[in-house]
Design an enzyme around this catalytic site. Structure first.
Site, PDB file in Angstrom:
ATOM      1  CB  CYS A  39      -0.945   0.228   1.218  1.00 45.60           C
ATOM      2  SG  CYS A  39      -2.057  -1.520   1.361  1.00 45.60           S
ATOM      3  CG  HIS A  71      -3.130   3.253   2.989  1.00 39.69           C
ATOM      4  ND1 HIS A  71      -3.824   3.180   1.978  1.00 39.69           N
ATOM      5  CD2 HIS A  71      -3.375   1.977   3.824  1.00 39.69           C
ATOM      6  CE1 HIS A  71      -3.871   1.823   1.954  1.00 39.69           C
ATOM      7  NE2 HIS A  71      -3.739   1.059   2.941  1.00 39.69           N
ATOM      8  CG  ASN A  90      -6.672  -1.292   2.511  1.00 34.18           C
ATOM      9  OD1 ASN A  90      -6.110  -0.583   1.313  1.00 34.18           O
ATOM     10  ND2 ASN A  90      -6.188  -1.632   3.255  1.00 34.18           N
TER      11      ASN A  90
HETATM   12  N1  ACO Z   1     -18.048  -9.464  10.904  1.00 29.37           N
HETATM   13  C1  ACO Z   1     -18.466  -9.610  11.851  1.00 29.37           C
HETATM   14  N2  ACO Z   1     -17.447 -10.087  12.980  1.00 29.37           N
HETATM   15  C2  ACO Z   1     -16.171 -10.152  12.385  1.00 29.37           C
HETATM   16  C3  ACO Z   1     -15.758  -9.684  11.350  1.00 29.37           C
HETATM   17  C4  ACO Z   1     -16.601  -9.297  10.299  1.00 29.37           C
HETATM   18  N3  ACO Z   1     -16.419  -9.113   9.258  1.00 29.37           N
HETATM   19  N4  ACO Z   1     -14.364  -9.913  11.089  1.00 29.37           N
HETATM   20  C5  ACO Z   1     -13.936 -10.258  12.502  1.00 29.37           C
HETATM   21  N5  ACO Z   1     -14.996 -10.458  13.047  1.00 29.37           N
HETATM   22  C6  ACO Z   1     -15.000 -10.844  14.600  1.00 29.37           C
HETATM   23  C7  ACO Z   1     -13.938 -11.781  15.194  1.00 29.37           C
HETATM   24  O1  ACO Z   1     -14.025 -12.929  14.589  1.00 29.37           O
HETATM   25  C8  ACO Z   1     -13.837 -11.417  16.480  1.00 29.37           C
HETATM   26  O2  ACO Z   1     -14.590 -12.303  16.931  1.00 29.37           O
HETATM   27  P1  ACO Z   1     -14.575 -12.903  18.325  1.00 29.37           P
HETATM   28  O3  ACO Z   1     -14.263 -11.858  19.350  1.00 29.37           O
HETATM   29  O4  ACO Z   1     -15.608 -14.209  18.671  1.00 29.37           O
HETATM   30  O5  ACO Z   1     -13.177 -14.063  18.069  1.00 29.37           O
HETATM   31  C9  ACO Z   1     -14.328 -10.145  16.730  1.00 29.37           C
HETATM   32  O6  ACO Z   1     -15.098  -9.751  15.364  1.00 29.37           O
HETATM   33  C10 ACO Z   1     -13.328  -8.878  17.070  1.00 29.37           C
HETATM   34  O7  ACO Z   1     -12.306  -9.217  15.691  1.00 29.37           O
HETATM   35  P2  ACO Z   1     -11.004  -8.388  16.163  1.00 29.37           P
HETATM   36  O8  ACO Z   1      -9.921  -8.780  15.202  1.00 29.37           O
HETATM   37  O9  ACO Z   1     -10.724  -8.301  17.767  1.00 29.37           O
HETATM   38  O10 ACO Z   1     -11.740  -6.930  15.758  1.00 29.37           O
HETATM   39  P3  ACO Z   1     -10.859  -5.535  15.546  1.00 29.37           P
HETATM   40  O11 ACO Z   1     -11.479  -4.671  16.523  1.00 29.37           O
HETATM   41  O12 ACO Z   1      -9.389  -5.691  15.859  1.00 29.37           O
HETATM   42  O13 ACO Z   1     -11.247  -5.238  14.006  1.00 29.37           O
HETATM   43  C11 ACO Z   1      -9.976  -5.253  12.001  1.00 29.37           C
HETATM   44  C12 ACO Z   1     -10.495  -5.979  12.841  1.00 29.37           C
HETATM   45  C13 ACO Z   1     -11.129  -4.163  11.438  1.00 29.37           C
HETATM   46  C14 ACO Z   1      -9.418  -6.154  10.949  1.00 29.37           C
HETATM   47  C15 ACO Z   1      -9.004  -4.322  12.589  1.00 29.37           C
HETATM   48  O14 ACO Z   1      -7.874  -5.051  13.512  1.00 29.37           O
HETATM   49  C16 ACO Z   1      -8.144  -3.488  11.355  1.00 29.37           C
HETATM   50  O15 ACO Z   1      -8.502  -2.660  11.097  1.00 29.37           O
HETATM   51  N6  ACO Z   1      -6.745  -3.847  11.253  1.00 29.37           N
HETATM   52  C17 ACO Z   1      -5.927  -3.321  10.229  1.00 29.37           C
HETATM   53  C18 ACO Z   1      -6.514  -3.649   9.085  1.00 29.37           C
HETATM   54  C19 ACO Z   1      -5.790  -3.031   7.962  1.00 29.37           C
HETATM   55  O16 ACO Z   1      -6.100  -1.582   7.956  1.00 29.37           O
HETATM   56  N7  ACO Z   1      -5.138  -3.696   7.097  1.00 29.37           N
HETATM   57  C20 ACO Z   1      -4.560  -3.024   6.036  1.00 29.37           C
HETATM   58  C21 ACO Z   1      -3.474  -1.832   6.468  1.00 29.37           C
HETATM   59  S1  ACO Z   1      -2.060  -1.869   5.567  1.00 29.37           S
HETATM   60  C22 ACO Z   1      -2.693  -2.316   4.037  1.00 29.37           C
HETATM   61  O17 ACO Z   1      -3.547  -1.599   3.465  1.00 29.37           O
HETATM   62  C23 ACO Z   1      -2.109  -3.353   3.303  1.00 29.37           C
END
Ligand code: ACO
Length: 352
Positions: free
Chosen positions: A136, A279, A309
């Site tokens: 990215c 980003h 994204n």
């Molecule tokens: N729908 C519903 N529930 C979900 C989903 C979904 N799409 N995805 C995950 N969950 C659940 C998980 O299974 C978990 O359930 P559990 O507690 O029963 O295990 C719960 O939601 C919480 O999951 P977390 O992973 O703790 O959620 P978090 O608050 O961390 O959010 C997210 C997840 C959105 C992916 C976040 O971690 C994030 O944004 N990370 C960075 C992602 C990113 O920006 N990546 C790219 C950047 S770099 C680039 O662009 C290449």
């Protein structure tokens, strides 16, 4: 797409020797463009594919919909469309382009480079072409390469493209990742500051990487380490894998630090910046950065709600949309800041 800006007068380009004479030559963005596939995939549609819901996706990421390229639309097709728009706005013909750099994590093929395919589509026959692999962060990496080649007098015009078809690499059974990504392309044409413009152009940039975190975000299979075999494909190793929480944490600190550092190098404070273009990965990442930089969210240009994204394309699309929407004017200073797999990060200060 938003309405086109008037085409710039084609400037008489300064010669490379002029560029070398009086200190660092200002290198400007002469034109921008973007292209998004027509097909919109909403959060409601994702509810039919994996166990998720609009409320979860919107509150955790800020994303409401994303664009998905058709089966006959490749990364190079998206990139070529964005590039044509940028060249038109710059008033530069494809035949004048010396260098095409394409930032992508979802190239049409491992090789030839997607940049070569875009060259062919545009008819930019004299351009040297290559892809930049910095996930990215690639668009700002490419801006940095192009800027130095232009300022050094090696080339006159560079076309920098960020293009992705990430939908082809998403695991559509993994709700942790499939809700996050989308397809699209953005482009910018760079050259020496034309007559009539006073902004100092790309004033400063910063690039960084930390390969110790290579395993938190990437596509582990399909290349030489884990080639395409039935067993590897069964494990979906050819799709995006991400440790979400760690990626989130690293993104916040890398983008905050890259912003602070590039401002310090430029001798500016955040209050000198009119528009911050980050980003577009997750609204909560941007909230956290705004908090740490002590700057209101209104100063950020955001479009992740519409596109998700789009990897290396995200900051390029956002730059083009902000430009066309009049979010900044000649003389305004922009801060661009990105983060991606690698890990990689980059930032740039541009005076328009
Ligand atoms: N729908 C519903 N529930 C979900 C989903 C979904 N799409 N995805 C995950 N969950 C659940 C998980 O299974 C978990 O359930 P559990 O507690 O029963 O295990 C719960 O939601 C919480 O999951 P977390 O992973 O703790 O959620 P978090 O608050 O961390 O959010 C997210 C997840 C959105 C992916 C976040 O971690 C994030 O944004 N990370 C960075 C992602 C990113 O920006 N990546 C790219 C950047 S770099 C680039 O662009 C290449």
């Amino acid at each position: 797409m938003s309405p086109s800006l008037p085409t710039a007068q084609t400037p008489p380009p300064p010669s490379p020797s002029q560029a070398r004479s009086g200190g660092p030559a200002p290198v400007s963005v002469l034109g921008t463009g973007s292209y998004l596939p027509e097909r919109v995939m909403t959060n409601a549609e994702l509810e039919q594919i994996v166990e998720t819901n609009d409320e979860w996706i919107t509150s955790r990421t800020g994303i409401r919909e994303r664009r998905i390229a058709g089966s006959d639309e490749n990364t190079s097709d998206l990139g070529a469309k964005a590039a044509r728009i940028a060249l038109e706005q710059a008033g530069i013909s494809p035949a004048e382009v010396d260098l095409i750099l394409v930032a992508t994590a979802s190239p049409d093929m491992f090789f030839p480079a997607t940049a070569c395919l875009i060259q062919s589509a545009l008819g930019a026959r004299k351009a040297a072409c290559m892809d930049i692999s910095a996930a990215c962060s690639g668009f700002l990496y490419a801006i940095e390469m192009a800027r130095h080649m232009i300022a050094g007098g090696a080339i006159r015009y560079a076309l920098v493209v960020g293009a992705e078809k990430l939908s082809a690499m998403v695991d559509w059974t993994d709700r942790n990742t499939c809700v996050l990504f989308g397809d699209g392309a953005g482009a910018a044409v760079l050259g020496l500051r034309p007559a009539g413009r006073t902004g100092r152009g790309v004033m400063n940039t910063l690039m960084g990487s930390d390969g110790d975190y290579a395993d938190i975000l990437g596509v582990p299979g399909g290349a030489s380490r884990c080639p395409v075999t039935a067993a590897n494909m069964d494990q979906r190793l050819n799709t995006i894998k991400m440790v979400g929480k760690e990626t989130f944490k690293q993104a916040v600190s890398a983008m905050t630090n890259a912003s602070v550092e590039v401002l310090a190098r430029t001798g500016l404070s955040i209050n000198d910046i009119s528009c911050i273009i980050p980003h577009q990965a997750n609204i909560r990442i941007i909230d956290a950065i705004a908090d740490r930089l002590k700057v209101g969210k209104a100063r950020f240009f955001l479009n992740l709600e519409k596109y998700g994204n789009t990897g290396a394309a995200a900051v390029a699309i956002a730059l083009d949309e902000a430009h066309r929407q009049g979010r900044f004017q000649p003389g305004d200073r922009l801060l661009l800041v990105v983060f991606g797999s690698g890990l990689t990060w980059a930032s740039a200060v541009i005076e328009w």
